[in-house]
Motif scaffolding. Structure first.
Motif, PDB file in Angstrom:
ATOM      1  N   CYS A 128       0.788  -1.236  -0.015  1.00  0.00           N
ATOM      2  CA  CYS A 128       0.125   0.014  -0.055  1.00  0.00           C
ATOM      3  C   CYS A 128       1.031   1.332  -0.001  1.00  0.00           C
ATOM      4  O   CYS A 128       1.907   1.355   0.819  1.00  0.00           O
ATOM      5  N   ALA A 129       0.417   2.206  -0.848  1.00  0.00           N
ATOM      6  CA  ALA A 129       1.218   3.919  -0.643  1.00  0.00           C
ATOM      7  C   ALA A 129      -0.137   4.589  -0.773  1.00  0.00           C
ATOM      8  O   ALA A 129      -0.777   4.553  -1.427  1.00  0.00           O
ATOM      9  N   GLY A 130       0.185   5.746   0.107  1.00  0.00           N
ATOM     10  CA  GLY A 130      -0.526   6.892   0.094  1.00  0.00           C
ATOM     11  C   GLY A 130       0.210   8.175   0.649  1.00  0.00           C
ATOM     12  O   GLY A 130       0.899   8.043   1.194  1.00  0.00           O
ATOM     13  N   ASP A 176      -1.784   2.145   4.964  1.00  0.00           N
ATOM     14  CA  ASP A 176      -2.813   1.086   5.492  1.00  0.00           C
ATOM     15  C   ASP A 176      -3.493   2.184   6.466  1.00  0.00           C
ATOM     16  O   ASP A 176      -2.867   2.595   7.528  1.00  0.00           O
ATOM     17  N   VAL A 177      -5.037   2.341   6.448  1.00  0.00           N
ATOM     18  CA  VAL A 177      -5.509   3.172   7.277  1.00  0.00           C
ATOM     19  C   VAL A 177      -6.815   2.578   7.887  1.00  0.00           C
ATOM     20  O   VAL A 177      -7.564   2.084   7.289  1.00  0.00           O
ATOM     21  N   TRP A 178      -6.728   2.557   9.175  1.00  0.00           N
ATOM     22  CA  TRP A 178      -7.995   2.103  10.045  1.00  0.00           C
ATOM     23  C   TRP A 178      -8.631   3.106  10.685  1.00  0.00           C
ATOM     24  O   TRP A 178      -8.269   3.318  11.791  1.00  0.00           O
ATOM     25  N   GLY A 179      -9.282   4.213  10.052  1.00  0.00           N
ATOM     26  CA  GLY A 179      -9.803   5.119  10.873  1.00  0.00           C
ATOM     27  C   GLY A 179     -10.269   6.272   9.702  1.00  0.00           C
ATOM     28  O   GLY A 179     -10.963   6.104   8.718  1.00  0.00           O
ATOM     29  N   MET A 180      -9.898   7.415   9.948  1.00  0.00           N
ATOM     30  CA  MET A 180     -10.335   8.692   9.336  1.00  0.00           C
ATOM     31  C   MET A 180      -9.082   9.548   8.798  1.00  0.00           C
ATOM     32  O   MET A 180      -8.013   9.913   9.285  1.00  0.00           O
TER      33      MET A 180
END
Length: 104
Positions: free
Chosen positions: A23-25, A30-34
């Motif tokens: 994953c790349a952003g 990797d995001v679990w939230g906002m």
């Protein structure tokens, strides 16, 4: 792997993000939230992992997180991996209800 429960990003300029994992952003892999209010200018996000995610907001979002108010100006997001996903806002959603974000 980068896991963020909460992230508020105002602006990122001239960034080049390359995934070392799946994953790349700009705001997170990797995001679990906002993740809110991400603005990227003259940026590039690359991923080549199989089933990976690449995004201006986040690469992959899990479990009904919120990715909102994402803006990209003169940016490139690409995923060359088999069955990989790429996008502005988020690249890949896993068990997720999508919230629309503006695209430019």
């Amino acid at each position: 792997m980068q896991t963020l429960p909460w992230s508020v990003i105002s602006s990122v300029n001239n960034a080049h993000v390359v995934a070392l994992g799946d994953c790349a952003g700009i705001a997170g892999g990797d995001v679990w939230g906002m993740v809110l209010n991400t603005t990227a200018v003259n940026c590039k996000v690359e991923n080549s992992a199989q089933y990976g995610g690449a995004g201006i907001g986040v690469g992959t979002a899990f479990n009904d997180g919120t990715i909102a108010h994402t803006t990209a100006v003169d940016c490139i997001v690409e995923n060359t991996g088999e069955d990989g996903d790429a996008g502005i806002g988020l690249g890949k959603a896993v068990f997720f209800d999508m919230v629309a974000t503006p695209q430019r």
